[in-house]
Design a protein around this motif. Sequence first.
Motif, PDB file in Angstrom:
ATOM      1  N   PHE A  76       0.827  -1.209   0.000  1.00  0.00           N
ATOM      2  CA  PHE A  76       0.000   0.000   0.000  1.00  0.00           C
ATOM      3  C   PHE A  76       0.861   1.258   0.000  1.00  0.00           C
ATOM      4  N   ILE A  81      -4.223   6.228  -2.964  1.00  0.00           N
ATOM      5  CA  ILE A  81      -5.542   5.852  -2.453  1.00  0.00           C
ATOM      6  C   ILE A  81      -6.557   6.921  -2.857  1.00  0.00           C
ATOM      7  N   TYR A  93     -13.109   2.991  -1.319  1.00  0.00           N
ATOM      8  CA  TYR A  93     -11.882   3.545  -1.897  1.00  0.00           C
ATOM      9  C   TYR A  93     -11.267   2.529  -2.858  1.00  0.00           C
ATOM     10  N   ALA A  95      -7.144   1.604  -4.209  1.00  0.00           N
ATOM     11  CA  ALA A  95      -5.713   1.876  -4.047  1.00  0.00           C
ATOM     12  C   ALA A  95      -4.998   1.345  -5.277  1.00  0.00           C
TER      13      ALA A  95
END
Length: 210
Positions: A76, A81, A93, A95
């Motif tokens: 991540f 994001i 959301y 990412a």
Amino acid sequence: AKRLRDEAEQLGFDAKPEFEATFERTELPESVPIVVDSYTTGFEYPPDFVDCANYLHARQLLTHRFYWTPDTVNRFNRRVILPFEYKNEIVGYTARSIDPDVKPKYYTQSQPGYVFNIDDQQNRRRKFVLVTEGPFDAINIGGVATLGNEINETQVDIIDQLGKQVIVVPDRDSSGKNMIEQALDFGWHVSFPEWHDTCKDVNEAVIKYG
């Protein structure tokens, strides 16, 4: 269903009653916003943060609100994001990896029927609403995104509720054909910009042509 709607309209019935979608509030991963000038102020930002900011700049997406996290789970820390909002609440959301060889490219938490960037349409004095498959495309042209090439009935109701002429701008690949067929079934319009030989979607065209 389309035939029944058409018959109802001919008879003077309201075939599209008032529709109200509901989505549950969702928390983003612990993160910080990627601000346009945040990494040029002299503060020593982490290299991954800078790489993510540069990625957004290269794709001409820094006009929208994105976030970054140092969390390394599922890489991540190497993803931008993008929050999904509905009525000023975060309801999901995605990412997106900034590294081209990483799979999966997207980690997405989305609720069925959600339409990206729908809130923004209330502030646009347009007679049209532009519908794309991906959220980056929608950002570039101030449109909405269905987050895939399958459009469900909830999304149709949300988009039609805007009361604007709907124009779909599909990705120029095999998966975009399904979106074209659905759009025509819904009575929407489809646009084929003249960049299909060089670009597969709106974001690529914006990067190439401005």
